[in-house]
Design a protein around this motif. Structure first.
Motif, PDB file in Angstrom:
ATOM      1  N   ASP A   2       1.629   1.609   6.435  1.00  0.00           N
ATOM      2  CA  ASP A   2       0.619   1.807   7.447  1.00  0.00           C
ATOM      3  C   ASP A   2      -0.600   2.676   6.835  1.00  0.00           C
ATOM      4  O   ASP A   2      -1.715   2.613   7.149  1.00  0.00           O
ATOM      5  N   ILE A   3      -0.313   3.688   5.760  1.00  0.00           N
ATOM      6  CA  ILE A   3      -1.296   4.180   5.125  1.00  0.00           C
ATOM      7  C   ILE A   3      -0.901   4.274   3.710  1.00  0.00           C
ATOM      8  O   ILE A   3       0.174   4.444   3.090  1.00  0.00           O
ATOM      9  N   ILE A   4      -2.112   3.963   2.769  1.00  0.00           N
ATOM     10  CA  ILE A   4      -1.910   4.139   1.471  1.00  0.00           C
ATOM     11  C   ILE A   4      -2.768   5.098   1.022  1.00  0.00           C
ATOM     12  O   ILE A   4      -4.127   4.976   1.128  1.00  0.00           O
ATOM     13  N   VAL A   5      -2.430   6.102   0.191  1.00  0.00           N
ATOM     14  CA  VAL A   5      -3.244   7.205  -0.325  1.00  0.00           C
ATOM     15  C   VAL A   5      -3.457   7.141  -1.729  1.00  0.00           C
ATOM     16  O   VAL A   5      -2.378   7.203  -2.424  1.00  0.00           O
ATOM     17  N   GLU A   6      -4.622   6.693  -2.195  1.00  0.00           N
ATOM     18  CA  GLU A   6      -4.601   6.702  -3.712  1.00  0.00           C
ATOM     19  C   GLU A   6      -5.575   7.618  -4.414  1.00  0.00           C
ATOM     20  O   GLU A   6      -6.646   8.030  -3.589  1.00  0.00           O
ATOM     21  N   ARG A   7      -4.938   8.349  -5.362  1.00  0.00           N
ATOM     22  CA  ARG A   7      -5.618   9.333  -5.955  1.00  0.00           C
ATOM     23  C   ARG A   7      -6.624   8.897  -7.011  1.00  0.00           C
ATOM     24  O   ARG A   7      -6.841   7.603  -7.290  1.00  0.00           O
ATOM     25  N   ASP A   8      -7.694   9.832  -7.626  1.00  0.00           N
ATOM     26  CA  ASP A   8      -8.446   9.567  -8.492  1.00  0.00           C
ATOM     27  C   ASP A   8      -7.736   8.619  -9.514  1.00  0.00           C
ATOM     28  O   ASP A   8      -8.634   7.937 -10.558  1.00  0.00           O
ATOM     29  N   ASP A   9      -6.582   9.218  -9.956  1.00  0.00           N
ATOM     30  CA  ASP A   9      -6.110   8.717 -11.265  1.00  0.00           C
ATOM     31  C   ASP A   9      -5.202   7.366 -10.967  1.00  0.00           C
ATOM     32  O   ASP A   9      -4.583   6.763 -11.922  1.00  0.00           O
ATOM     33  N   GLY A  10      -5.442   6.766  -9.754  1.00  0.00           N
ATOM     34  CA  GLY A  10      -4.785   5.425  -9.452  1.00  0.00           C
ATOM     35  C   GLY A  10      -3.333   5.693  -9.011  1.00  0.00           C
ATOM     36  O   GLY A  10      -2.544   4.530  -8.642  1.00  0.00           O
TER      37      GLY A  10
END
Length: 70
Positions: A2-10
């Motif tokens: 339902d939710i994908i959280v992606e950081r700056d580093d991928g």
């Protein structure tokens, strides 16, 4: 998922939300699939549900919604 959280580093955190009071093995199948696809880029998988207890099912954290806030 339902939710994908992606950081700056991928790196990725995957969250599945379930309205039920129990979590079955089938409820984590998409998270397991994503872990196989992303490998080390997946930093965590979580199922948020309406039950009462936090626990782990393999590499997936199972967390009651009530623990996330008032």
């Amino acid at each position: 998922m339902d939710i994908i959280v992606e950081r700056d580093d991928g790196k990725v955190l995957a969250i599945e939300v379930k309205l039920g009071k129990t979590v079955e093995a089938s409820d984590t199948r998409h998270l397991t699939w994503l872990a196989q696809q992303l490998g080390d880029d997946l930093i965590g998988s979580v199922v948020v549900y309406t039950g009462r207890h936090a626990y782990r099912r393999g590499d997936v954290a199972i967390v009651p919604l009530a623990l996330l806030g008032p």
